[in-house]
Design a protein around this motif. Structure first.
Motif, PDB file in Angstrom:
ATOM      1  N   ARG A 103       0.826  -1.218   0.000  1.00 22.01           N
ATOM      2  CA  ARG A 103       0.000   0.000   0.000  1.00 22.01           C
ATOM      3  C   ARG A 103       0.857   1.263   0.000  1.00 22.01           C
ATOM      4  O   ARG A 103       1.936   1.301   0.569  1.00 22.01           O
ATOM      5  N   GLY A 104       0.325   2.295  -0.656  1.00 19.87           N
ATOM      6  CA  GLY A 104       0.988   3.590  -0.648  1.00 19.87           C
ATOM      7  C   GLY A 104       2.240   3.667  -1.500  1.00 19.87           C
ATOM      8  O   GLY A 104       3.073   4.552  -1.302  1.00 19.87           O
ATOM      9  N   TYR A 109      -2.248   2.021  -8.706  1.00 23.05           N
ATOM     10  CA  TYR A 109      -2.263   2.785  -9.952  1.00 23.05           C
ATOM     11  C   TYR A 109      -1.817   1.897 -11.112  1.00 23.05           C
ATOM     12  O   TYR A 109      -2.503   1.805 -12.138  1.00 23.05           O
ATOM     13  N   ASN A 135     -13.629   6.258   1.777  1.00 23.70           N
ATOM     14  CA  ASN A 135     -12.360   5.764   1.232  1.00 23.70           C
ATOM     15  C   ASN A 135     -11.749   6.827   0.297  1.00 23.70           C
ATOM     16  O   ASN A 135     -11.720   6.679  -0.917  1.00 23.70           O
ATOM     17  N   ILE A 136     -11.258   7.888   0.896  1.00 27.16           N
ATOM     18  CA  ILE A 136     -10.728   9.036   0.162  1.00 27.16           C
ATOM     19  C   ILE A 136      -9.504   8.647  -0.671  1.00 27.16           C
ATOM     20  O   ILE A 136      -9.343   9.099  -1.806  1.00 27.16           O
ATOM     21  N   GLN A 137      -8.650   7.806  -0.124  1.00 33.38           N
ATOM     22  CA  GLN A 137      -7.443   7.393  -0.845  1.00 33.38           C
ATOM     23  C   GLN A 137      -7.805   6.723  -2.174  1.00 33.38           C
ATOM     24  O   GLN A 137      -7.217   7.025  -3.208  1.00 33.38           O
ATOM     25  N   ALA A 138      -8.780   5.829  -2.141  1.00 32.07           N
ATOM     26  CA  ALA A 138      -9.199   5.139  -3.369  1.00 32.07           C
ATOM     27  C   ALA A 138      -9.871   6.123  -4.329  1.00 32.07           C
ATOM     28  O   ALA A 138      -9.634   6.072  -5.542  1.00 32.07           O
ATOM     29  N   GLN A 139     -10.692   7.026  -3.806  1.00 28.10           N
ATOM     30  CA  GLN A 139     -11.335   8.023  -4.675  1.00 28.10           C
ATOM     31  C   GLN A 139     -10.279   8.843  -5.410  1.00 28.10           C
ATOM     32  O   GLN A 139     -10.394   9.098  -6.614  1.00 28.10           O
ATOM     33  N   ASN A 140      -9.242   9.256  -4.687  1.00 28.33           N
ATOM     34  CA  ASN A 140      -8.170  10.042  -5.302  1.00 28.33           C
ATOM     35  C   ASN A 140      -7.446   9.241  -6.385  1.00 28.33           C
ATOM     36  O   ASN A 140      -7.113   9.777  -7.446  1.00 28.33           O
ATOM     37  N   LEU A 141      -7.206   7.953  -6.128  1.00 29.46           N
ATOM     38  CA  LEU A 141      -6.566   7.092  -7.115  1.00 29.46           C
ATOM     39  C   LEU A 141      -7.407   7.032  -8.388  1.00 29.46           C
ATOM     40  O   LEU A 141      -6.893   7.229  -9.489  1.00 29.46           O
ATOM     41  N   LYS A 144      -7.376  10.267 -10.330  1.00 29.06           N
ATOM     42  CA  LYS A 144      -6.070  10.425 -10.970  1.00 29.06           C
ATOM     43  C   LYS A 144      -5.993   9.590 -12.251  1.00 29.06           C
ATOM     44  O   LYS A 144      -5.334   9.973 -13.220  1.00 29.06           O
TER      45      LYS A 144
END
Length: 176
Positions: A103-104, A109, A135-141, A144
């Motif tokens: 992760r991270g 991606y 799930n902000i991290q996934a939304q941002n991915l 992107k």
């Protein structure tokens, strides 16, 4: 960092064990499956080799490796009934980075890009997914990668003592 992908065609008990660990990990459950209440959130689901083999009849599953260690899986199914926008020829995707060391690091991606190429090879050009509101991290991915929000489903999943929306997103895969 060597990331590779492999289509799962002949599942083995080692796959079942890893999938069971991920699907029953209390940190991952809120991110990977909808739950209507605390009891569902705590529910353990046991996958068998037979169930995994059956899943392959309607889902394409790809394993994600980091330096030859299995760290996650991604998958797609075509035209499932839970599509938000009922457009024929749509791939519904899902991804789980099951191991913390995956992760991270941008692996999600790369994985989604790989999955999109596999989907295009099948002659499909629309992808849809659901991501929970928290799930902000996934939304941002997904943003992107070019995914756009197309709708929200209220009261979709339970986490941290409240109900959250499911955000539905889509992307049209066009050759560049």
């Amino acid at each position: 960092m060597d990331v590779s992908f492999e289509k799962l065609t002949n599942p083995e008990l080692t796959h079942v064990d890893v999938f069971n660990r991920w699907e029953n990990n209390p940190e991952l459950i809120p991110l990977t499956r909808p739950n209507q209440n605390q009891l569902e959130l705590e529910r353990q689901e046991i996958l068998t080799l037979d169930k995994l083999t059956q899943r392959l009849k309607y889902t394409q599953i790809y394993l994600i490796y980091l330096d030859d260690q299995l760290i996650g899986e991604m998958n797609y199914m075509v035209d499932p009934s839970h599509l938000y926008k009922k457009e024929s020829g749509t791939a519904w995707i899902g991804i789980t980075i099951g191991e913390p060391q995956g992760r991270g690091k941008g692996i999600g991606y790369k994985a989604i890009q790989y999955l999109e190429e596999e989907i295009k090879k099948q002659g499909l050009y629309r992808v849809e997914l659901g991501v929970f509101e928290f799930n902000i991290q996934a939304q941002n991915l997904y943003r992107k990668l070019g995914y756009k929000e197309i709708g929200r489903i209220e009261n979709f999943t339970f986490w941290q003592d409240k109900m959250w929306k499911d955000i539905r997103m889509e992307k049209y895969l066009i050759d560049s």
